[in-house]
Design an enzyme around this catalytic site. Structure first.
Site, PDB file in Angstrom:
ATOM      1  N   ARG A  81       0.678  -0.917   0.688  1.00 55.76           N
ATOM      2  CA  ARG A  81       0.120   0.448   0.198  1.00 55.76           C
ATOM      3  C   ARG A  81       0.633   1.722   0.632  1.00 55.76           C
ATOM      4  NH1 ARG A  81      -4.132  -1.291   4.496  1.00 55.76           N
ATOM      5  NH2 ARG A  81      -5.618   0.408   4.172  1.00 55.76           N
ATOM      6  N   LYS A 102      -2.682 -19.265   5.326  1.00 58.08           N
ATOM      7  CA  LYS A 102      -3.805 -19.827   6.030  1.00 58.08           C
ATOM      8  C   LYS A 102      -4.273 -17.957   6.159  1.00 58.08           C
ATOM      9  CE  LYS A 102      -3.193 -20.723  10.232  1.00 58.08           C
ATOM     10  NZ  LYS A 102      -2.206 -20.139  11.669  1.00 58.08           N
ATOM     11  N   HIS A 137       2.295 -24.475   6.313  1.00 56.85           N
ATOM     12  CA  HIS A 137       3.510 -23.944   6.124  1.00 56.85           C
ATOM     13  C   HIS A 137       4.261 -25.439   6.724  1.00 56.85           C
ATOM     14  CE1 HIS A 137       3.403 -22.222  10.301  1.00 56.85           C
ATOM     15  NE2 HIS A 137       4.826 -23.016  10.794  1.00 56.85           N
ATOM     16  N   LYS A 170       7.272 -28.627   6.178  1.00 53.46           N
ATOM     17  CA  LYS A 170       8.691 -29.515   7.776  1.00 53.46           C
ATOM     18  C   LYS A 170       9.076 -30.670   7.022  1.00 53.46           C
ATOM     19  CE  LYS A 170       6.872 -26.545  11.633  1.00 53.46           C
ATOM     20  NZ  LYS A 170       7.398 -25.110  11.370  1.00 53.46           N
ATOM     21  N   GLU A 208       3.987 -23.941  22.081  1.00 48.97           N
ATOM     22  CA  GLU A 208       4.392 -23.293  21.933  1.00 48.97           C
ATOM     23  C   GLU A 208       5.360 -22.436  22.654  1.00 48.97           C
ATOM     24  OE1 GLU A 208       3.938 -20.918  17.782  1.00 48.97           O
ATOM     25  OE2 GLU A 208       2.105 -21.544  18.597  1.00 48.97           O
ATOM     26  N   ASP A 260      -6.380 -21.587  14.682  1.00 45.58           N
ATOM     27  CA  ASP A 260      -5.411 -21.223  13.874  1.00 45.58           C
ATOM     28  C   ASP A 260      -4.290 -22.436  14.038  1.00 45.58           C
ATOM     29  OD1 ASP A 260      -2.766 -19.399  13.665  1.00 45.58           O
ATOM     30  OD2 ASP A 260      -1.573 -19.741  15.617  1.00 45.58           O
ATOM     31  N   HIS A 300      -2.586 -26.951  10.765  1.00 42.05           N
ATOM     32  CA  HIS A 300      -1.263 -27.910  11.456  1.00 42.05           C
ATOM     33  C   HIS A 300      -1.480 -29.079  11.764  1.00 42.05           C
ATOM     34  CE1 HIS A 300       0.278 -24.009  10.381  1.00 42.05           C
ATOM     35  NE2 HIS A 300      -0.023 -23.428  10.410  1.00 42.05           N
ATOM     36  N   LYS A 335      -0.137 -21.568  23.413  1.00 43.24           N
ATOM     37  CA  LYS A 335       0.516 -21.235  23.223  1.00 43.24           C
ATOM     38  C   LYS A 335       1.098 -20.575  24.816  1.00 43.24           C
ATOM     39  CE  LYS A 335       0.002 -18.431  18.835  1.00 43.24           C
ATOM     40  NZ  LYS A 335       1.086 -18.788  18.546  1.00 43.24           N
TER      41      LYS A 335
END
Ligand code: BG6
Length: 537
Positions: A74, A188, A218, A222, A256, A275, A280, A380
């Site tokens: 932008r 995603k 992604h 891996k 995580e 998420d 995944h 998380k």
């Protein structure tokens, strides 16, 4: 464990494309000549993942000399040069690029361009076309291949694909062999629910053919994730045991250490189930549980993934309370530092119902897996970053060691595929503890030990970053590591009932877990209902 013979993965670093579909075949030396157009060029993903991956591919001489990248953002004040400078600075900060070689950077820098404009605005596409005509002028018509990478929020996804189609930049190609090719790469999240994912698929497939659409997950890029199928189907010792007769349960974990960081706004809408689970973790499950495909072509592999996803028993309002738990992290200590709880993070509502942790038990209703629970968890702010698939085998039918009661200490064999960190595979088994007293006492001591394979030890290198593999796959037209429309919908069908139930039944109070820990007590209770326990690394 050291490497005995050259293995399939040995070529991975040199050629980090998906090895599926190419076993025993030569890969092309370099990717097709092409231009990558990035929407969202000034965003985080471009800096943190896309440019480090492009740089590494350039360093490995895998990109065509006729490659170019056109960033679309932008910011109208940005120029080719300022964009190049920013990407150079991003490489210096990247964890994935150890050091930047000036010669390689210059090679890449000459091929980087920028076009300012609102991607949702039709007029931006004339500017993009004009820039592409300039950039590709020296290339023959049939080599003007392009892929359009949508590193943008989902809200602008729809107008962009419509404009790509109506501007003629991505014409529908029914024949995958048509040249020059035009592809669309989508990040995603792909949809927010089953319904939105289906309508997005319907839109995309009304404009383009399926083979033109690369939906990124992604995790599939891996190294260890790609290795699941090799481990299962290139080794005769595992596959005969890979079923309900020998396996008691499977645990899939993606833990995580990070919190939601600056992504509170996105995360409030998404939560851990959208998420991590929908994409995944479901992919990890599908690769672990699918039947052997007849060949390793993209569609053969994806057909099997879809089949197994369709065999997963749907959660219902009756089963959810005993099959799934959710929680949010509360303040806690991470490496000695106090970190805030989820509800205190920026852009997060103080009474938020968004889970940052979830665990669930799934069953696969098919011949192979009937009665074998598949547990999934992700959160998380957990004690450390680690993702793995742990396959726990049945205990031996009769244990005669150690006299009365001592055998109860024996651990079942567990095969662990470590997705990250320290990518590798380990198998634990029981051995006799050395010592001669046994014959006298009849108390033979048994202890678990690990047989361990680590990618870095065996191959002297760490795994290629996922985006490197995936970008090269787009450039050579290899789709195995991208999710097909029916696969995305099958995964949403599994997740949707859980999301709906939780949205309709607020948790009061929301279970919490201290940051830096291993999740809520509710999650331990969930798995203990079957007599199992979560593994801790
Ligand atoms: C992304 C999620 O898809 O995957 C993030 O949006 C998550 O929330 C990330 O942190 C995890 O990926 P990785 O490769 O860092 O394990």
């Amino acid at each position: 464990m050291t490497r005995q013979t050259p293995a399939l993965g040995a070529t991975t670093r040199a050629r980090p494309t998906s090895q599926f579909g190419t076993i025993g075949q030569q890969q092309p030396e370099r990717a097709d000549p092409c231009t990558m157009v990035i929407f969202g060029a000034t965003g985080d993903l471009t800096k943190r993942k896309l440019f480090p991956a492009l740089y590494s591919l350039a360093a490995e001489h895998l990109i065509s000399p006729s490659f170019a990248v056109l960033g679309v953002g932008r910011d109208a004040s940005e120029t080719d040069q300022t964009f190049r400078d920013k990407m150079r600075a991003a490489l210096a900060e990247s964890e994935e690029v150890k050091s930047v070689d000036e010669e390689i950077w210059q090679w890449l820098a000459q091929r980087i361009f920028y076009s300012g404009g609102e991607a949702t605005d039709e007029s931006a596409y004339d500017a993009i076309k004009a820039r592409l005509a300039e950039i590709e002028a020296a290339r023959p018509e049939e080599a003007r291949n392009r892929f359009f990478y949508l590193a943008v929020p989902p809200s602008v996804f729809e107008p962009i694909v419509r404009h790509l189609s109506s501007s003629g930049l991505v014409p529908r190609h029914n024949d995958p062999q048509e040249r020059p090719w035009a592809r669309v790469v989508v990040e995603k999240p792909f949809g927010h629910s089953l319904e939105t994912a289906c309508s997005l698929n319907a839109l995309v497939l009304s404009l383009f053919a399926e083979h033109q659409v690369y939906r990124i997950d992604h995790f599939l890029g891996k190294e260890t994730v790609q290795n699941i199928l090799v481990l299962r189907f290139a080794n005769s010792i595992f596959e005969p045991l890979w079923n309900r007769r020998w396996i008691s349960h499977v645990q899939i974990t993606a833990a995580e250490a990070v919190g939601v960081e600056a992504r509170g706004k996105y995360y409030e809408e998404a939560g851990v189930v959208r998420d991590m689970f929908q994409n995944h973790l479901m992919q990890l499950l599908a690769l672990t549980a699918m039947e052997p495909p007849p060949s390793m072509t993209a569609d053969a592999v994806r057909d099997e993934k879809v089949k197994v996803l369709k065999s997963i028993r749907w959660l219902t309002p009756e089963s959810i309370p005993t099959s799934a738990v959710r929680a949010q992290y509360s303040a806690g200590l991470m490496k000695g530092n106090l970190v805030s709880g989820y509800r205190q993070e920026p852009d997060v509502a103080p009474d938020s119902q968004t889970p940052t942790y979830a665990a669930a038990r799934f069953h696969i209703d098919n011949w192979r897996w009937k009665g074998v629970p598949f547990y999934m968890r992700s959160g998380k702010r957990m004690a450390k970053r680690y993702s793995e698939i742990a396959v726990t085998f049945q205990s031996p039918p009769h244990l005669m060691f150690g006299g009365d009661g001592a055998h109860r200490e024996l651990q079942p064999n567990v095969l662990v595929m470590r997705v990250q960190p320290n990518e590798g595979v380990s198998l634990n088994f029981e051995v006799k503890v050395p010592g001669a007293a046994v014959a006298l006492t009849q108390h033979l001591e048994v202890a678990p030990v690990d047989m361990d394979f680590s990618y870095s030890e065996a191959f002297g290198e760490t795994a290629a970053p996922a985006y490197e593999t995936l970008l090269l796959d787009v450039m050579i037209g290899e789709m195995t590591l991208f999710t097909r429309s029916d696969e995305v919908e099958a995964a949403w069908k599994i997740i949707d009932p859980l999301l709906k139930y939780w949205e309709e039944h607020a948790a009061n109070p929301m279970p919490t877990y201290a940051a830096g820990g291993w999740g809520p007590a509710e999650s331990d209770r969930l798995i203990s209902l079957d007599g199992a326990r979560w593994r801790t690394p």
